[in-house]
Scaffold this motif. Sequence first.
Motif, PDB file in Angstrom:
ATOM      1  N   SER A   1       0.878  -1.297   0.026  1.00 43.00           N
ATOM      2  CA  SER A   1       0.029   0.160   0.115  1.00 43.00           C
ATOM      3  C   SER A   1       0.835   1.311  -0.050  1.00 43.00           C
TER       4      SER A   1
ATOM      5  N   ALA B   1       0.212   5.143   0.812  1.00 42.55           N
ATOM      6  CA  ALA B   1      -0.941   6.326   1.390  1.00 42.55           C
ATOM      7  C   ALA B   1      -0.217   7.557   1.031  1.00 42.55           C
TER       8      ALA B   1
ATOM      9  N   LYS C   1      -9.312   6.964  -0.436  1.00 43.05           N
ATOM     10  CA  LYS C   1      -8.351   6.783   0.815  1.00 43.05           C
ATOM     11  C   LYS C   1      -7.153   7.317   0.230  1.00 43.05           C
TER      12      LYS C   1
ATOM     13  N   THR D   1      -5.170   6.115  -1.612  1.00 40.92           N
ATOM     14  CA  THR D   1      -3.949   5.250  -1.625  1.00 40.92           C
ATOM     15  C   THR D   1      -3.899   4.328  -2.919  1.00 40.92           C
TER      16      THR D   1
END
Length: 113
Positions: free
Chosen positions: A21, A23, A75, A77
């Motif tokens: 991930s 972010a 998000k 992301t």
Amino acid sequence: QVQLVESGGGLVQPGGSLRLSCAASGLFFSRYDMVWHRQAPGKQRELVASISSGGSTNYADVVKGRFTISRDNAKKTVYLQMSSLKSEDTAVYYCHRPARDYWGQGTQVTVSA
């Protein structure tokens, strides 16, 4: 100032899977293309996968069919789903926003029995 923070790396056996991930902070995440790169020991950094603001994807030949890049704009992301991992996938994986050249700090992926 934009920050990109990767997570999800680790040690996995050959044939296994991991999801990375990235972010992002800052505004207007959805407007930007995002890229995953990797750098193995003693090798140059290479592009792994990219996703455009519109969701179009591209992959390095060596990961096609095994890796999937995706994004969740709500998000902020971007993800890299990695499957059928091989020892040669061992590297530090970096998240990159080409617009204004922002990079994350990297996350280590080690594929080993």
